[in-house]
Design a protein around this motif. Structure first.
Motif, PDB file in Angstrom:
ATOM      1  N   ASN A  60     -33.966 -17.514 -36.591  1.00 23.95           N
ATOM      2  CA  ASN A  60     -34.571 -17.298 -37.750  1.00 23.95           C
ATOM      3  C   ASN A  60     -33.935 -18.387 -38.776  1.00 23.95           C
ATOM      4  O   ASN A  60     -32.757 -18.050 -39.320  1.00 23.95           O
ATOM      5  CB  ASN A  60     -34.473 -15.742 -38.369  1.00 23.95           C
ATOM      6  N   ARG A  64     -34.311 -14.910 -45.581  1.00 24.49           N
ATOM      7  CA  ARG A  64     -34.479 -13.440 -45.412  1.00 24.49           C
ATOM      8  C   ARG A  64     -34.457 -13.115 -44.068  1.00 24.49           C
ATOM      9  O   ARG A  64     -34.878 -13.503 -43.207  1.00 24.49           O
ATOM     10  CB  ARG A  64     -35.734 -13.131 -46.156  1.00 24.49           C
ATOM     11  N   PRO A  65     -34.188 -11.535 -43.810  1.00 24.36           N
ATOM     12  CA  PRO A  65     -34.182 -11.150 -42.478  1.00 24.36           C
ATOM     13  C   PRO A  65     -35.727 -11.207 -42.146  1.00 24.36           C
ATOM     14  O   PRO A  65     -36.937 -10.799 -43.110  1.00 24.36           O
ATOM     15  CB  PRO A  65     -33.838  -9.725 -42.747  1.00 24.36           C
ATOM     16  N   THR A  99     -35.044  -7.063 -35.189  1.00 28.10           N
ATOM     17  CA  THR A  99     -34.724  -7.586 -36.809  1.00 28.10           C
ATOM     18  C   THR A  99     -34.090  -9.004 -36.508  1.00 28.10           C
ATOM     19  O   THR A  99     -32.867  -8.948 -35.865  1.00 28.10           O
ATOM     20  CB  THR A  99     -34.332  -6.639 -37.647  1.00 28.10           C
ATOM     21  N   LEU A 100     -34.520  -9.856 -37.063  1.00 27.21           N
ATOM     22  CA  LEU A 100     -33.946 -11.145 -37.016  1.00 27.21           C
ATOM     23  C   LEU A 100     -33.306 -11.491 -38.325  1.00 27.21           C
ATOM     24  O   LEU A 100     -33.881 -11.498 -39.322  1.00 27.21           O
ATOM     25  CB  LEU A 100     -34.931 -12.447 -36.537  1.00 27.21           C
ATOM     26  N   PRO A 101     -31.978 -11.473 -38.455  1.00 27.42           N
ATOM     27  CA  PRO A 101     -31.056 -11.508 -39.725  1.00 27.42           C
ATOM     28  C   PRO A 101     -31.263 -12.874 -40.086  1.00 27.42           C
ATOM     29  O   PRO A 101     -31.671 -13.884 -39.440  1.00 27.42           O
ATOM     30  CB  PRO A 101     -29.577 -11.490 -39.281  1.00 27.42           C
ATOM     31  N   ALA A 102     -31.071 -13.032 -41.485  1.00 24.88           N
ATOM     32  CA  ALA A 102     -31.399 -14.252 -42.113  1.00 24.88           C
ATOM     33  C   ALA A 102     -30.477 -15.434 -41.519  1.00 24.88           C
ATOM     34  O   ALA A 102     -29.168 -15.167 -41.580  1.00 24.88           O
ATOM     35  CB  ALA A 102     -31.123 -13.961 -43.871  1.00 24.88           C
ATOM     36  N   GLY A 104     -29.815 -16.154 -38.855  1.00 23.97           N
ATOM     37  CA  GLY A 104     -29.380 -15.831 -37.542  1.00 23.97           C
ATOM     38  C   GLY A 104     -30.360 -15.698 -36.328  1.00 23.97           C
ATOM     39  O   GLY A 104     -31.481 -16.148 -36.247  1.00 23.97           O
ATOM     40  N   GLY A 106     -31.822 -13.155 -32.728  1.00 25.12           N
ATOM     41  CA  GLY A 106     -32.352 -11.769 -32.352  1.00 25.12           C
ATOM     42  C   GLY A 106     -32.944 -11.839 -30.975  1.00 25.12           C
ATOM     43  O   GLY A 106     -33.632 -13.037 -30.879  1.00 25.12           O
TER      44      GLY A 106
END
Length: 157
Positions: A60, A64-65, A99-102, A104, A106
């Protein structure tokens, strides 16, 4: 005295405008970056004679997540062979979301139902294919879509 009140009012209006504009701008930038989500196949496993599970690591780039919701893929995820033919039933693909962190990564799991001609081959049916399709993402309550493309290793994993 009037000038002081006018200057104070102007300062409050400007501060309020900035406070409202910054989150909107951040959401706009995040929505623009959704098209830059990338996917990598990290594992392929056999569920049963007609079903395989594919783990995909998604990156991502947005500030933002992003949430990949559980459920069916909107347009399907195709496992396309070198000849361009799908080895799975794309409309029957389901996704275990994450959930894909900002900024980051997943991992999600896509479960694919193989076409009848590929039953019994398990993960080997995906060897040398490329996964393509559309994933639905949620950004602060808004639903967006992104296209993914990810080659599957020559051994199906």
């Amino acid at each position: 005295m009037r000038r002081t009140h006018a200057a104070l009012l102007l300062g409050v209006v400007l501060a309020l405008g900035v406070a409202l504009a910054v989150p909107l701008l951040a959401d706009h930038v995040a929505a623009q970056r959704v098209d830059d989500v990338s996917a990598t196949v990290t594992d392929v496993g056999t569920v049963d004679e007609s079903t395989v599970a594919v783990d995909l690591e998604l990156s991502n780039p947005a500030p933002r997540p992003l949430v990949v919701p559980d459920g069916s893929s909107t347009s399907g995820v195709y496992a396309l062979g070198p000849d361009g033919e799908a080895v799975n039933e794309p409309r029957r693909t389901t996704v275990d979301g994450a959930t894909l962190p900002a900024g980051g990564t997943g991992t999600i799991t896509a479960t694919l139902e193989l076409k009848e001609a590929f039953h019994g081959q398990g993960a080997d049916a995906l060897a040398g294919t490329t996964l393509r399709g559309t994933l639905t993402l949620r950004l602060d309550g808004a639903f967006l879509e992104t296209e993914i493309t990810a080659p599957v290793g020559g051994d199906g994993g």
